[in-house]
Motif scaffolding. Structure first.
Motif, mmCIF file in Angstrom:
data_model
loop_
_atom_site.group_PDB
_atom_site.id
_atom_site.type_symbol
_atom_site.label_atom_id
_atom_site.label_comp_id
_atom_site.label_asym_id
_atom_site.label_seq_id
_atom_site.Cartn_x
_atom_site.Cartn_y
_atom_site.Cartn_z
ATOM 1 N N ASP A 205 38.618 -40.551 -8.433
ATOM 2 C CA ASP A 205 39.090 -40.260 -7.074
ATOM 3 C C ASP A 205 38.216 -40.931 -6.029
ATOM 4 O O ASP A 205 38.698 -41.272 -4.940
ATOM 5 N N THR A 206 36.935 -41.085 -6.321
ATOM 6 C CA THR A 206 36.004 -41.806 -5.447
ATOM 7 C C THR A 206 35.086 -42.652 -6.315
ATOM 8 O O THR A 206 34.769 -42.287 -7.448
ATOM 9 N N VAL A 207 34.671 -43.777 -5.743
ATOM 10 C CA VAL A 207 33.748 -44.674 -6.428
ATOM 11 C C VAL A 207 32.744 -45.202 -5.408
ATOM 12 O O VAL A 207 33.124 -45.610 -4.306
ATOM 13 N N SER A 208 31.477 -45.202 -5.781
ATOM 14 C CA SER A 208 30.415 -45.791 -4.971
ATOM 15 C C SER A 208 30.019 -47.124 -5.585
ATOM 16 O O SER A 208 29.717 -47.189 -6.782
ATOM 17 N N ILE A 209 30.034 -48.183 -4.772
ATOM 18 C CA ILE A 209 29.688 -49.527 -5.238
ATOM 19 C C ILE A 209 28.506 -50.040 -4.444
ATOM 20 O O ILE A 209 28.551 -50.078 -3.209
ATOM 21 N N CYS A 210 27.441 -50.437 -5.133
ATOM 22 C CA CYS A 210 26.255 -50.973 -4.456
ATOM 23 C C CYS A 210 26.375 -52.484 -4.317
ATOM 24 O O CYS A 210 26.723 -53.176 -5.264
ATOM 25 N N LEU A 211 26.072 -52.987 -3.133
ATOM 26 C CA LEU A 211 26.120 -54.420 -2.864
ATOM 27 C C LEU A 211 24.748 -55.070 -2.982
ATOM 28 O O LEU A 211 24.652 -56.293 -3.040
ATOM 29 N N SER A 212 23.690 -54.273 -3.010
ATOM 30 C CA SER A 212 22.329 -54.814 -2.903
ATOM 31 C C SER A 212 21.590 -54.852 -4.230
ATOM 32 O O SER A 212 20.374 -55.020 -4.253
ATOM 33 N N LYS A 213 22.305 -54.716 -5.333
ATOM 34 C CA LYS A 213 21.673 -54.875 -6.646
ATOM 35 C C LYS A 213 22.079 -56.236 -7.186
ATOM 36 O O LYS A 213 21.738 -57.259 -6.610
ATOM 37 N N GLY A 214 22.823 -56.273 -8.289
ATOM 38 C CA GLY A 214 23.157 -57.540 -8.896
ATOM 39 C C GLY A 214 23.965 -58.468 -8.012
ATOM 40 O O GLY A 214 23.937 -59.691 -8.188
ATOM 41 N N LEU A 215 24.698 -57.913 -7.046
ATOM 42 C CA LEU A 215 25.513 -58.754 -6.166
ATOM 43 C C LEU A 215 24.665 -59.482 -5.134
ATOM 44 O O LEU A 215 25.152 -60.422 -4.492
ATOM 45 N N GLY A 216 23.441 -59.046 -4.909
ATOM 46 C CA GLY A 216 22.496 -59.834 -4.132
ATOM 47 C C GLY A 216 22.543 -59.691 -2.630
ATOM 48 O O GLY A 216 21.854 -60.433 -1.925
#
Length: 339
Positions: A191-202
């Motif tokens: 229902d919800t997802v948290s996505i980090c931009l500052s790890k592997g995505l750089g």
């Protein structure tokens, strides 16, 4: 001398192209909902992952907290892994700020929560108990990807008991690349997802929470309460958009380098390579060597999180190239050759 920093994939530096995208970003006041680059990032991730709306926030910890606050009320509980980031490494925010009780469950070796353990932990409707409202999973967990069939089964179990589903997908795209599926194949169960931009995505900073309009509206209010409202955040959102365009498929390179690093470390001195998953290598070292090893690696321009525990996590990322892997292996080898 270039530093090879294996402490975490949070240490990545924005690329030249990413900095140019940030410089050119169109901005507005995001508290008013008027930053076009923030809006584009939120809409893009929501659409790509199969959700109605998104919310750009400063950190993954805040993103997970807002999700818990959106799903649960005071006196509710969420079921979560005993070694999960939301339970163990986020300051107890749900309990401190939301009066939400965590119900920790021991994880299996692959990071999954056993389905029978989940079922037995769900509380009956009774005033003696906190109200079970949410199941929270993490993917990847210590680099491990949750099996796709497990996600389906966990979703079905949660729905049977009326629970919502939240995913701490800080490294969601690592999981998707490793499983060779679109990220949407993972997120469709939640229902919800948290996505980090500052790890592997750089990207230098930021996470995005995606969900239904109703849940994201609640999360937006809680973001303001938590002091997370920001103004011309499009400069940061532009980095996230650039990362989605250019840094997702290349995560496979990080995984390959982690495999190579694990292979190079095997057979060196007293190093015990415990496992390797996605962009993480876990090794066990003699505790009495840690301080000297840390100093030796520092002189060679290698950084690791040695601490005082025998188990050390080495993380590959955008700023670790083939030469960095070789330098690391050589530095470890030279240290143990002297023992």
């Amino acid at each position: 001398m270039n530093i090879v920093d294996l402490r975490s994939d949070t240490v990545t530096q924005p690329t030249t192209a990413m900095r140019a995208a940030m410089l050119d970003a169109k901005v507005g006041d995001d508290v008013y909902g008027e930053d076009p680059t923030v809006n584009a990032l939120q809409q893009r991730l929501a659409a790509e992952l199969g959700f109605d709306a998104g919310l750009f926030v400063p950190s993954g910890t805040q993103s997970n907290l807002l999700a818990l606050l959106a799903h649960c009320e005071r006196g509710d509980e969420y079921l979560v892994g005993m070694d999960a980031h939301t339970y163990k490494f986020e300051g107890g925010g749900a309990a401190v700020l939301g009066s939400i009780q965590p119900q920790p469950i021991a994880q299996s070796d692959d990071g999954s929560l056993p389905l029978d353990s989940i079922a037995s932990a769900i509380k009956p409707i009774d005033p003696h108990f906190a109200r079970s409202r949410l199941l929270s999973l993490e993917n990847t967990w210590h680099g491990r990807t949750l099996p796709l069939d497990y996600l389906r089964s966990a979703h079905d179990l949660a729905r049977t008991h009326g629970l919502g589903m939240h995913l701490d997908g800080a490294r969601l795209f690592n999981a998707a690349v490793a499983c060779q599926v679109p990220a949407r194949e993972i997120t469709r169960h939640f229902d919800t997802v948290s996505i980090c931009l500052s790890k592997g995505l750089g990207a230098p900073v930021g996470s995005v929470l995606v969900g239904s309009h109703a849940l994201i509206d609640k999360a937006r209010r809680w973001r303001k309460v938590c002091g997370g409202g920001w103004r011309q955040a499009g400069i940061l959102a532009a980095a996230g958009l650039h990362a989605l365009d250019h840094h997702v498929a290349r995560l496979a390179e990080d995984h390959e380098r982690a495999i190579r690093l694990a292979d190079r470390l095997r057979g060196i001195g007293d190093i015990d390579v415990l496992c390797q998953h996605t962009n993480m290598v876990f090794i066990k070292l003699p505790v009495d060597h840690l301080r000297a090893l840390d100093a030796h690696l520092g002189e060679a321009g290698i950084r690791i999180s040695s601490g005082s525990l025998p188990t050390v996590r080495l993380v590959t990322h955008l700023d670790v190239d083939d030469d960095g892997i070789e330098r690391t292996a050589v530095a470890f080898s030279r240290f143990f050759d002297k023992r």
